[in-house]
Design a protein around this motif. Structure first.
Motif, PDB file in Angstrom:
ATOM      1  N   PHE A  82       0.818  -1.217   0.000  1.00 14.69           N
ATOM      2  CA  PHE A  82       0.000   0.000   0.000  1.00 14.69           C
ATOM      3  C   PHE A  82       0.851   1.266   0.000  1.00 14.69           C
ATOM      4  CE2 PHE A  82      -2.271  -3.358   2.418  1.00 14.69           C
ATOM      5  CZ  PHE A  82      -3.133  -3.695   1.404  1.00 14.69           C
ATOM      6  N   VAL A  99      10.142  -0.545  -2.729  1.00 16.96           N
ATOM      7  CA  VAL A  99      11.325  -0.804  -1.903  1.00 16.96           C
ATOM      8  C   VAL A  99      10.864  -0.934  -0.458  1.00 16.96           C
ATOM      9  CG1 VAL A  99      11.861   1.689  -1.812  1.00 16.96           C
ATOM     10  CG2 VAL A  99      13.618   0.031  -1.208  1.00 16.96           C
ATOM     11  N   SER A 101      12.366  -2.557   3.535  1.00 18.61           N
ATOM     12  CA  SER A 101      13.515  -3.102   4.257  1.00 18.61           C
ATOM     13  C   SER A 101      13.213  -4.466   4.879  1.00 18.61           C
ATOM     14  CB  SER A 101      13.969  -2.107   5.324  1.00 18.61           C
ATOM     15  OG  SER A 101      12.868  -1.763   6.135  1.00 18.61           O
ATOM     16  N   LEU A 102      11.982  -4.933   4.783  1.00 23.83           N
ATOM     17  CA  LEU A 102      11.625  -6.227   5.387  1.00 23.83           C
ATOM     18  C   LEU A 102      11.452  -7.280   4.282  1.00 23.83           C
ATOM     19  CD1 LEU A 102      11.432  -6.535   8.415  1.00 23.83           C
ATOM     20  CD2 LEU A 102       8.962  -6.663   8.190  1.00 23.83           C
ATOM     21  N   ALA A 148       2.219   5.951   5.669  1.00 20.76           N
ATOM     22  CA  ALA A 148       2.471   5.430   7.023  1.00 20.76           C
ATOM     23  C   ALA A 148       3.873   4.853   7.194  1.00 20.76           C
ATOM     24  CB  ALA A 148       1.421   4.369   7.374  1.00 20.76           C
ATOM     25  N   VAL A 149       4.887   5.614   6.797  1.00 24.42           N
ATOM     26  CA  VAL A 149       6.262   5.107   6.944  1.00 24.42           C
ATOM     27  C   VAL A 149       7.050   5.908   7.986  1.00 24.42           C
ATOM     28  CG1 VAL A 149       8.458   4.686   5.736  1.00 24.42           C
ATOM     29  CG2 VAL A 149       6.304   4.098   4.619  1.00 24.42           C
TER      30      VAL A 149
END
Ligand SMILES: C[S@@+](CC[C@H](N)C(=O)[O-])C[C@H]1O[C@@H](n2cnc3c(N)ncnc32)[C@H](O)[C@@H]1O
Length: 237
Positions: A82, A99, A101-102, A148-149
């Motif tokens: 999302f 992209v 990181s998980l 939401a980052v």
């Protein structure tokens, strides 16, 4: 929001879903719930909430920005996809790069894209700080988005370096994002972006507040940004 309300809600904004696209959203929902049993993808798992708070909410970006045609979009920290995967379903010509990181989330997205037969989607397991220094991706995208980052002052350093000059950065936020904009003023100016549009609205049915900021990238970003992983968060510009 049930499926019918979702379809009608998008139609009101000029987005008409074909049978194939409706089926892709159904499959997306099913895979999200199935994989969520094995890994933490989302706290929201009932169909009406997923359709409203993930699918519809993601697509609100397209109410304000024209996503038709061949455009490149990078979604920073997409998690379970999302906003970029719902946008890709609605606008199949988009070229999407995600992209995150998980790595396990990237694994989910690869499976999802293959099941939904999405073309021109590309997944990268990386920190946005490193990704933004990679010449293959830096200042290459028409549109960079994130939902939401991080706080806007931090998020701007992760996203703006990826936007090509003349492109846009879309930040999707919940309520009370006005303070974040004031806090991020210096960062945005240093990174070469200026606010173009600010939209506040409520999602239908639950009336939860949302803000979408659209920024123009007017100047190239100085080479030192983004700084090393973790630095933007520890000491925002
Ligand atoms: C709270 S989730 C939001 C996911 C999705 N955008 C959404 O709205 O549902 C934040 C995501 O950003 C990723 N993330 C956080 N910091 C990051 C960074 N520096 N580089 C890449 N991904 C990052 C996390 O792994 C996680 O998947």
């Amino acid at each position: 929001m049930n499926e019918e309300q979702f379809i009608l809600g998008l139609k009101e904004h000029g987005i008409e879903l074909s049978d194939k696209q409706q089926e892709q959203f159904r499959q997306y929902f099913e895979l999200l719930v199935e994989w969520n049993e094995k890994m933490n993808l989302t706290a929201i798992t009932d169909a009406p909430s997923v359709y409203l708070k993930h699918f519809y909410d993601s697509i609100t970006a397209a109410f304000y920005v024209d996503l038709n045609g061949l455009k490149t979009i990078c979604d920073v920290g997409a998690g379970a996809g999302f906003p970029s995967i719902p946008l890709k379903i609605c606008f199949p010509e988009l070229h999407v790069t995600i992209v995150d990181s998980l790595n396990k989330r990237i694994g989910f997205l690869e499976h999802l894209a293959s099941m939904l037969q999405l073309e021109n989607v590309h997944f990268v397991h990386a920190r946005a700080e490193d990704f933004g220094q990679n010449p293959k991706y830096r200042e290459k995208f028409d549109i960079v988005t994130a939902r939401a980052v991080a706080r806007l002052s931090v998020l701007a350093e992760l996203c703006v370096p990826l936007v090509k000059k003349g492109g846009i950065f879309i930040s999707m936020k919940g309520a009370a994002a006005g303070d974040e904009l004031a806090d991020a003023k210096k960062a945005l100016s240093v990174l070469g972006a200026v606010i173009k549009e600010e939209h506040s609205f409520t999602l239908p049915i639950e009336n939860s507040e949302r803000s979408i900021f659209v920024f123009d990238k007017e100047k190239n970003t100085p080479k030192k940004y983004p700084r090393k992983p973790g630095v933007p968060n520890k000491s925002p510009i």
